[in-house]
Scaffold this active site. Sequence first.
Site, mmCIF file in Angstrom:
data_model
loop_
_atom_site.group_PDB
_atom_site.id
_atom_site.type_symbol
_atom_site.label_atom_id
_atom_site.label_comp_id
_atom_site.label_asym_id
_atom_site.label_seq_id
_atom_site.Cartn_x
_atom_site.Cartn_y
_atom_site.Cartn_z
ATOM 1 N N GLY A 1 1.027 -1.226 0.307
ATOM 2 C CA GLY A 1 -0.028 -0.104 -0.309
ATOM 3 C C GLY A 1 0.626 1.416 -0.085
ATOM 4 N N THR A 2 0.020 1.895 -0.143
ATOM 5 C CA THR A 2 1.080 3.854 -0.214
ATOM 6 C C THR A 2 0.109 5.105 0.260
ATOM 7 O OG1 THR A 2 1.934 4.860 -1.094
ATOM 8 C CG2 THR A 2 0.694 3.864 -2.523
ATOM 9 N N THR A 3 -0.026 5.980 -0.258
ATOM 10 C CA THR A 3 -0.816 7.748 -0.310
ATOM 11 C C THR A 3 0.107 8.083 -1.118
ATOM 12 O OG1 THR A 3 -1.241 6.713 2.284
ATOM 13 C CG2 THR A 3 -2.114 8.948 0.980
ATOM 14 N N LYS B 1 8.858 8.084 -4.740
ATOM 15 C CA LYS B 1 6.600 7.890 -5.264
ATOM 16 C C LYS B 1 6.295 8.689 -6.255
ATOM 17 C CE LYS B 1 5.904 4.875 -1.520
ATOM 18 N NZ LYS B 1 4.357 4.189 -0.510
ATOM 19 N N SER C 1 -3.324 2.587 -0.617
ATOM 20 C CA SER C 1 -4.131 2.665 0.213
ATOM 21 C C SER C 1 -4.600 3.384 1.342
ATOM 22 C CB SER C 1 -3.286 0.828 0.909
ATOM 23 O OG SER C 1 -2.459 1.748 1.535
#
Length: 291
Positions: A49-51, A82, A179
């Site tokens: 996941g990541t934001t 990212k 996520s």
Amino acid sequence: MALQDVCKWQAPDTQEASPHLPQAGVWAVPQGWDPQTFLQIHGPRLAHGTTTLAFRFRHGVIAAADTRSSCGDYVACPASRKVIPVHQHLLGTTSGTSADCVTWYRVLQRELRLRALREGQLPSVAGTARLLSVMMSRYRGLDLCVATALCGWDRSGPALFYVYSDGTCLQGDIFSVGSGSPYAYGVLDGGYHYDMSTQEAYALARRAVAHATHRDAYSGGSVDLFHVRESGWEYVSCNDAWVLYSELRKLPGPGPEQEREEEATPDRAGEGGEPSVAPAPGDSRMPAEAL
């Protein structure tokens, strides 16, 4: 023609022991020692996941993301980048499989350089988004996972597009992917407006990612912040997510006691027999807290 046909190469039989490993009498060779076959049969589905977020406003486009690369319960890299620059006036946020994202941004950079050599100018942000979506749509169904927000400035001004690996291409003012995106959207929806100042935009992006990293276990590390202007993109700051969230918690805000007092205050406009009318959203008499 496939490489196997050219060099007469044949895939080894995975059921037989490797000639470079000891015999089975010493220790057993695991079934499916070929890495790809072994992972398909015995490997778990590793969650990741990541934001990442991006939004367009009067003074350009803001892009922000956390720096944690996760692989299940394991933090693969706490300081990954990212937000990837494409050229001077275009960059993109990356969410999905890290290798897929980096590979496709390299492909996009190559195609844009070729377009610039052929046509004498770089394509617009909309043209770049369509190009990326068409290239990736050919690999639909092959477990490609790339979700990106292209942030740029072209002849039409600031532009923002969302592109997914199945060929989806959307234009908008706010996008958050990963996520932690539900938590980031909650902050963005409450504080975004197109005419905000540059410092307000910086504070909003930092606050959205910091709150998302606090609630989402797969996001964390630091908060990278970029700003795309008419003159080009700028790397604004990199702040530790936990330190940033701790500072945000110390900011003054309405506490539970103040909220209970406001709820207990009687509506005096309704006591005289006349119904109280809530002011319209554009009414100047409306308190700032209700906007």
